[in-house]
Design an enzyme around this catalytic site. Structure first.
Site, mmCIF file in Angstrom:
data_model
loop_
_atom_site.group_PDB
_atom_site.id
_atom_site.type_symbol
_atom_site.label_atom_id
_atom_site.label_comp_id
_atom_site.label_asym_id
_atom_site.label_seq_id
_atom_site.Cartn_x
_atom_site.Cartn_y
_atom_site.Cartn_z
ATOM 1 N N HIS A 1 0.856 -1.174 0.000
ATOM 2 C CA HIS A 1 0.000 0.000 0.000
ATOM 3 C C HIS A 1 0.898 1.233 0.000
ATOM 4 C CE1 HIS A 1 -3.850 -2.160 1.566
ATOM 5 N NE2 HIS A 1 -3.829 -2.070 0.255
ATOM 6 N N ASP B 1 1.186 4.168 1.370
ATOM 7 C CA ASP B 1 1.744 4.846 2.543
ATOM 8 C C ASP B 1 2.885 4.063 3.179
ATOM 9 O OD1 ASP B 1 -0.472 3.106 3.087
ATOM 10 O OD2 ASP B 1 -0.551 3.819 5.152
ATOM 11 N N HIS C 1 1.071 4.857 13.113
ATOM 12 C CA HIS C 1 0.153 4.646 11.980
ATOM 13 C C HIS C 1 -1.256 5.096 12.356
ATOM 14 C CE1 HIS C 1 -2.064 2.446 8.783
ATOM 15 N NE2 HIS C 1 -0.923 2.555 8.100
#
Length: 307
Positions: free
Chosen positions: A65, A67, A266
């Site tokens: 992903h 990020d 996160h």
């Protein structure tokens, strides 16, 4: 022990904020530098944090992903720009080979750095060396994802008074540690006589995942657990739907695994107050909790003294 710390380069989740860059974490472990999940902007964050590209010896991606991986092109190109002489090993889920190839060669540049791709195919040991063992375990996320664990070999803590009593000093101490015994004045001194067992330090990195057996296995008994806590407990259903953890779940994992230092990160941009993550984790975990901030340096806990 020297130079063991986590350099936090970014702590946001899918969308960065004014104060939180996309993911990025450098584990300094003596002469090793493990760069985990370099998201977009990691190269600049390294500059702000005072981290040279030459500090990187491994790049470890949990999944593909954006990020967690869109900083790869800049980091890899910087390795060549700076003429980093040592090899840099890249670990990533094998199912994402095509993605890594695209990221590695996202634009034209003069590649001179020695970047060695070692995709992760399954659970198990990825690398073994004098500083420790790196292993991976498959997590539970909508795309293939792996968590990582780094374990220092167990060793011995030398006892100065006992060494002195046996007349052992200088280079002979190192010989005794390497060989396990040493002849001194006509008798053999064994390592166990002048030392006590020293447990190796342990570190785990757990990103996007639902609760699963691998999360607990990675976290078990570590000195530092870096773990996603994207959501708060009130949004646990969202966490489960999108393959994430809540701060409370992260705290429970740390408690069950007897973790010494819990590093939460996160964070979803929906939450404005980061102290809520620590408060929620503290409801179930009574150890040290750090709410990660961009550019922070988080030292590994000092070793427990052996008896």
């Amino acid at each position: 022990m020297s130079g063991r710390e986590l350099v936090v380069l970014g702590t946001a989740s899918q969308a960065p904020t004014r104060t939180r860059n996309h993911n990025g974490y450098l584990l300094r472990w003596d002469g090793e530098g493990l760069l985990f999940d370099p998201g977009e902007g990691t190269q600049r964050q390294m500059l702000l944090a005072g981290v040279a590209s030459s500090a990187i010896t491994r790049i470890c991606l949990t999944h593909f992903h954006g990020d967690h991986c869109l900083g790869v092109p800049g980091v890899i190109q910087r390795l060549s720009l700076d003429g980093v002489a040592h090899p840099v090993v890249a670990h990533f889920p094998a199912s994402g080979r095509e993605y890594f190839a695209r990221l590695r060669h996202a634009s034209s540049f003069h590649e001179i750095a020695d970047v060695r791709e070692e995709p992760v195919e399954r659970d198990g040991v990825l690398a073994t060396g004098p500083t420790g063992v790196l292993e991976a375990r498959r997590l539970d996320h909508p795309v293939e994802a792996f968590g990582y664990r780094f374990t220092e070999p167990d060793g011995h803590r030398m006892l100065p008074a006992r060494l002195a009593a046996h007349g052992i000093a200088g280079p002979d101490v190192g010989r005794l540690q390497r060989e396990g015994e040493l002849a001194v004045d006509g008798r053999v001194v064994r390592l166990a006589e002048v030392s006590v067992p020293r447990r190796g330090q342990r570190f785990a990195f757990v990103m996007d995942t639902r609760l699963c057996d691998a999360v607990h296995a990675l976290a078990d008994g570590v000195d530092m657990l870096v773990i996603e806590s994207t959501f708060l407990a009130a949004d646990e259903s969202l966490a489960r739907t999108y393959g994430h953890l809540t701060a409370r779940q992260a705290g429970a994992v740390a408690a069950e695994g007897r973790v010494r230092k819990l590093v939460l990160t996160h964070f979803s941009q929906r939450y404005a107050d980061p102290t809520r993550f620590a408060a929620e984790a503290a409801e179930v975990f009574d150890g040290e909790i750090v709410v990660a901030e961009d550019l922070a340096r988080v030292p590994l806990p000092r070793r427990r003294r052996s008896a």
